[in-house]
Enzyme design. Structure first.
Site: not given
Length: 418
Positions: A338, A390
């Site tokens: 982005t 994660h």
């Protein structure tokens, strides 16, 4: 004899459940030909023109601009045998009549006839291995994310469990409260329905934020050598006619760094209990458009040269801003960039796109004081931010990937070592 057929809203992309009618380009009495575009719809991904698979005369328009319709709903009726004497006010086909889907989206026939409703009641509970309720894949996915057992739900629409059924079941019971006084929007407020790209983006971001445990790391990089190389390459014959932006360097750096840390390009398959590693990079590029945020993909970006990536980026962003990105080009990404720097923003904490494990925010490149060989100098500096899932990317892996991207941008010659 007249032969009437209904033109249905087909699934123009994987998982489409509904679309908004933007325009209808025919009127009752119009003659249409095979593959003629008869309407334009806005899906959760993009605006799409729909061609009709038959020739004939339009007898009835069943939708209007601004209306949201579900996949399988009729859009218009056509007399495919106008020579048989059908009039504009001819009768509509029976609900059971089999129809062919949209041209280009397969040859399987579909029907507007729905199955009989089967409702689960407290008196007739469903046990494991028993009746499996009808629900579209996105609805099943939502139910899984919200912890709702589809088999315990009563359906509201012809035996098919809807998104609203699932959300209603997941919502906690609200305490009874006095009715609030009505609030007038007045001249200083306006209300806009949540639909189309905005609705899809909101649902995807909420799902990602509450499903994948996000970790974000930051890195500040001196990219003066990259900017000097950019100016040099802009004069090279292989880049003639190509708009070479800093984002192209970031795209190349991501594709190279993925080779060392494939976990950031993998995905977490909760249903199968597997991590899916991908030997390709379908690079998503987040793009702001008049319809909202979209993330089209550059397929097999890892196999492209810097010049090819630059050309692909230019085409992708132009098509996205014009609202012409095909829905299929929004699917199947593996990692995303982005570019918040285009708005002058230093960096941010981006939310991972569903189905991916990492997203890189590319900040603005600014002149800043920097220590070079013990001396203070003015350099071209940017900030990078990497958010990762994660569950499958540990801190060491995320840090290594971000450091590799930064190293390539700080010294493009490092690319030959990857």
């Amino acid at each position: 004899m007249p032969e009437f057929k209904q033109f249905l809203l087909a699934d123009t992309a994987e998982g489409l459940t509904e679309a908004e009618i933007l325009s209808v380009r025919v009127q009752p009495g119009d003659e249409v030909t095979v593959n003629q575009v008869v309407c334009e719809v806005e899906t959760a991904k993009a605006a799409v023109e729909l061609p009709i698979p038959w020739a004939g005369k339009v007898t009835e328009i069943l939708v209007e601009p601004g209306q949201t319709v579900e996949v399988g709903a009729p859009i218009l009726t056509v007399d495919v045998d106008p020579a048989g004497g059908a009039s504009v006010n001819g009768s509509a086909p029976a609900a059971e009549e089999e129809m062919k889907p949209l041209v280009g989206y397969g040859s399987k026939t579909v029907t507007t006839k729905r199955r009989a409703r089967r409702e689960v009641t407290p008196e007739a509970p469903v046990t494991k291995g028993g009746y499996v309720p009808l629900a579209k894949p996105p609805v099943r996915k939502l139910a899984k994310e919200l912890g709702v057992d589809l088999r315990a739900l009563a359906t509201s629409v012809d035996g098919v469990i809807t998104r609203e059924d699932v959300q209603r079941a997941a919502a906690p019971a609200a305490p009874t409260a006095p009715a609030a006084a009505p609030v007038s929007s007045g001249a200083r407020e306006r209300r806009v329905p949540i639909k189309g790209v905005r609705k899809a983006t909101a649902q995807a971001m909420v799902s990602s934020a509450f499903t994948a445990p996000h970790v974000t790391e930051f890195l500040t990089v001196d990219v003066t050598p990259m900017m000097e190389l950019r100016e040099k390459l802009k004069k090279h014959p292989s880049f003639a006619g190509v708009k070479l932006t800093p984002l192209a360097f970031a795209a190349k750096a991501v594709c190279l760094a993925v080779k060392r840390t494939p976990d950031v390009n993998a995905s977490w398959d909760e249903a199968a209990g597997e991590i899916v590693y991908k030997d390709y990079v379908h690079l998503g590029i987040a793009a702001a458009t008049p319809r909202g945020l979209v993330v089209p993909k550059i397929r097999d970006a890892d196999a492209m040269s810097l010049a090819e990536l630059a050309a692909a980026l230019e085409q992708l962003t132009t098509t996205a801003r014009e609202g012409k990105t095909p829905p299929a080009d929004m699917l199947g990404g593996t990692i995303t960039i982005t570019n918040v720097g285009v708005f002058g923003v230093d960096t941010g904490t981006p939310i991972i796109n569903p189905g991916e494990s990492a997203i890189l925010a590319f900040g603005a490149i600014k002149d800043m004081p920097w220590v070079v060989d013990g001396q203070l100098a003015v350099r071209k500096v940017l900030q990078l931010a990497l958010s990762f899932d994660h569950r499958l990317v540990d801190g060491q892996q995320g840090s290594q990937f971000l450091a590799d991207v930064g190293a390539i941008l700080a010294d493009p010659a490092m690319a030959i070592t990857y």
